[in-house]
Design an enzyme around this catalytic site. Structure first.
Site, PDB file in Angstrom:
ATOM      1  N   TYR A   1      -1.533  -1.018  10.578  1.00 19.70           N
ATOM      2  CA  TYR A   1      -1.665  -1.277   9.135  1.00 19.70           C
ATOM      3  C   TYR A   1      -0.409  -0.826   8.380  1.00 19.70           C
ATOM      4  CZ  TYR A   1      -3.829  -1.168   4.457  1.00 19.70           C
ATOM      5  OH  TYR A   1      -4.121  -1.372   3.130  1.00 19.70           O
TER       6      TYR A   1
ATOM      7  N   SER B   1       0.865  -1.187   0.000  1.00 17.23           N
ATOM      8  CA  SER B   1       0.000   0.000   0.000  1.00 17.23           C
ATOM      9  C   SER B   1       0.896   1.230   0.000  1.00 17.23           C
ATOM     10  CB  SER B   1      -0.863  -0.008   1.270  1.00 17.23           C
ATOM     11  OG  SER B   1      -1.523   1.222   1.448  1.00 17.23           O
TER      12      SER B   1
HETATM   13  N1  LIG Z   1      -8.815  -0.197  -0.791  1.00 16.25           N
HETATM   14  C1  LIG Z   1      -7.695   0.485  -0.714  1.00 16.25           C
HETATM   15  O1  LIG Z   1      -7.687   1.724  -0.739  1.00 16.25           O
HETATM   16  C2  LIG Z   1      -6.381  -0.236  -0.588  1.00 16.25           C
HETATM   17  C3  LIG Z   1      -5.207   0.506  -0.745  1.00 16.25           C
HETATM   18  C4  LIG Z   1      -3.988  -0.127  -0.635  1.00 16.25           C
HETATM   19  C5  LIG Z   1      -3.937  -1.487  -0.370  1.00 16.25           C
HETATM   20  N2  LIG Z   1      -5.089  -2.188  -0.217  1.00 16.25           N
HETATM   21  C6  LIG Z   1      -4.982  -3.606   0.062  1.00 16.25           C
HETATM   22  O2  LIG Z   1      -5.637  -4.319  -0.973  1.00 16.25           O
HETATM   23  C7  LIG Z   1      -6.088  -5.578  -0.482  1.00 16.25           C
HETATM   24  C8  LIG Z   1      -7.558  -5.735  -0.817  1.00 16.25           C
HETATM   25  O3  LIG Z   1      -8.282  -4.705  -0.155  1.00 16.25           O
HETATM   26  P1  LIG Z   1      -9.748  -4.237  -0.618  1.00 16.25           P
HETATM   27  O4  LIG Z   1      -9.796  -2.784  -0.400  1.00 16.25           O
HETATM   28  O5  LIG Z   1     -10.081  -4.820  -1.930  1.00 16.25           O
HETATM   29  O6  LIG Z   1     -10.601  -4.892   0.582  1.00 16.25           O
HETATM   30  P2  LIG Z   1     -11.896  -5.827   0.616  1.00 16.25           P
HETATM   31  O7  LIG Z   1     -12.311  -5.840   2.043  1.00 16.25           O
HETATM   32  O8  LIG Z   1     -12.873  -5.436  -0.422  1.00 16.25           O
HETATM   33  O9  LIG Z   1     -11.300  -7.263   0.245  1.00 16.25           O
HETATM   34  C9  LIG Z   1     -10.434  -7.927   1.135  1.00 16.25           C
HETATM   35  C10 LIG Z   1     -10.301  -9.368   0.716  1.00 16.25           C
HETATM   36  O10 LIG Z   1      -9.381 -10.014   1.619  1.00 16.25           O
HETATM   37  C11 LIG Z   1     -10.036 -11.135   2.213  1.00 16.25           C
HETATM   38  N3  LIG Z   1      -9.566 -11.316   3.578  1.00 16.25           N
HETATM   39  C12 LIG Z   1      -9.578 -10.437   4.611  1.00 16.25           C
HETATM   40  N4  LIG Z   1      -9.071 -11.006   5.708  1.00 16.25           N
HETATM   41  C13 LIG Z   1      -8.747 -12.283   5.369  1.00 16.25           C
HETATM   42  C14 LIG Z   1      -8.200 -13.381   6.077  1.00 16.25           C
HETATM   43  N5  LIG Z   1      -7.870 -13.289   7.374  1.00 16.25           N
HETATM   44  N6  LIG Z   1      -8.000 -14.539   5.415  1.00 16.25           N
HETATM   45  C15 LIG Z   1      -8.336 -14.646   4.110  1.00 16.25           C
HETATM   46  N7  LIG Z   1      -8.839 -13.660   3.378  1.00 16.25           N
HETATM   47  C16 LIG Z   1      -9.051 -12.491   4.020  1.00 16.25           C
HETATM   48  C17 LIG Z   1     -11.529 -10.811   2.165  1.00 16.25           C
HETATM   49  O11 LIG Z   1     -12.297 -11.986   2.280  1.00 16.25           O
HETATM   50  C18 LIG Z   1     -11.621 -10.142   0.807  1.00 16.25           C
HETATM   51  O12 LIG Z   1     -11.664 -11.105  -0.215  1.00 16.25           O
HETATM   52  C19 LIG Z   1      -5.775  -5.559   1.015  1.00 16.25           C
HETATM   53  O13 LIG Z   1      -4.543  -6.235   1.234  1.00 16.25           O
HETATM   54  C20 LIG Z   1      -5.638  -4.087   1.329  1.00 16.25           C
HETATM   55  O14 LIG Z   1      -4.825  -3.852   2.454  1.00 16.25           O
HETATM   56  C21 LIG Z   1      -6.313  -1.593  -0.315  1.00 16.25           C
END
Ligand SMILES: NC(=O)c1ccc[n+]([C@@H]2O[C@H](COP(=O)([O-])OP(=O)(O)OC[C@H]3O[C@@H](n4cnc5c(N)ncnc54)[C@H](O)[C@@H]3O)[C@@H](O)[C@H]2O)c1
Length: 254
Positions: free
Chosen positions: A155, A142
């Site tokens: 985080y 991230s």
């Molecule tokens: N949304 C943002 O702005 C952003 C920015 C930078 C990084 N990210 C990263 O991108 C990734 C996806 O985030 P998102 O925003 O799509 O979130 P989201 O909540 O829509 O999706 C998260 C996914 O991870 C899975 N997950 C969560 N905890 C888990 C666990 N303990 N075991 C197995 N699966 C698990 C969920 O089931 C889901 O499929 C994450 O790693 C997040 O940190 C997101």
């Protein structure tokens, strides 16, 4: 994107947000996909929504636990007959001032975002090395792994850890033909961010985009999926041990 047709792709956290958009993108590229997620019903719904696009199946489990990570990788191997690309995407986040973070909350964030990433990556890399097959591993970090946003100490630390995990894996696994890179998205509109911002005052997203993102808007999950697709493709054949920032210019501000 060159070289993605027929690729066997395992996506952790593929049932929602960025991971679900990435599953869609790889299916559109002609890849075969197994996606994981924490919740069985969400995994089933994601698979059902993508089924017309190509070969896709799903597995539920917690990647922070050794058994859950192993089940995901073994299930992926069984369904696909091998793994060419790991999109190591599962993660969680919530806001909490540094002075209020409990040890339990610290442990949970680090367990999912860093331990889980390690467990899944190691299991996939062991398989690739044992088979003598080349491959690609993409770890989700991230912009919070590159800068210290307030209220996200746990985080930020977990995502910073992912960057050095990625670089070390690249140093050790390059000789096996395994390319390893990380993604650093900025603020992306996903269910995770919607749930975080729903508890905040006013129109948080509009104000955040105006004040922090030079392009003036949050990113889309599809725009991060495109980054995963590029890094997995033959067009990125010499990209290794680094991170791709997808943030609308956020990190360019001083
Ligand atoms: N949304 C943002 O702005 C952003 C920015 C930078 C990084 N990210 C990263 O991108 C990734 C996806 O985030 P998102 O925003 O799509 O979130 P989201 O909540 O829509 O999706 C998260 C996914 O991870 C899975 N997950 C969560 N905890 C888990 C666990 N303990 N075991 C197995 N699966 C698990 C969920 O089931 C889901 O499929 C994450 O790693 C997040 O940190 C997101």
């Amino acid at each position: 994107m060159r070289g993605l047709a027929g690729k066997r792709v395992l996506i952790s956290g593929g049932s929602s947000g960025i991971g679900a958009a990435t599953a869609r993108r790889f299916l559109e590229e002609g890849s075969r996909v197994v996606l994981g997620g924490l919740d069985q019903a969400e995994v089933d719904a994601a698979v059902a929504g993508l089924a017309t696009l190509g070969e896709v199946s799903g597995l539920a489990g917690d990647v922070s636990e050794e058994a859950g990570a192993a089940r995901l990788v073994e299930g992926g191997l069984a369904a696909l007959g091998g793994i060419d690309v790991l999109v190591n995407n599962a993660g969680t986040a919530w806001r909490e001032p540094f002075l209020e973070i409990t040890p339990g909350h610290w442990d949970r964030i680090v367990a999912v975002n860093l331990r889980g990433m390690f467990l899944v990556a190691q299991a996939v890399a062991r398989h690739m090395v044992e088979r003598g097959s080349s491959g690609v591993i993409l770890n989700m970090s991230s912009t919070n792994g590159l800068g210290g946003e307030a209220d996200y100490a746990h985080y930020n630390a977990s995502k910073g850890g992912v960057l050095l995990l990625t670089k070390t894996m690249a140093v050790e696994l390059g000789k096996h033909g395994i390319r390893v890179n990380a993604l650093c998205p900025g603020y992306i509109q996903t269910p995770l961010n919607s749930s975080i911002s729903s508890g905040l005052a006013g129109d948080f997203v509009t104000a955040y985009a105006r004040d922090h993102i030079p392009l003036g808007r949050p990113g889309l999950a599809e725009e991060v999926a495109a980054g995963y697709a590029f890094l997995a493709s033959d067009d990125a054949a010499f990209v290794h041990g680094t991170e791709l920032v997808i943030d609308g210019g956020q990190l360019a501000i001083m």
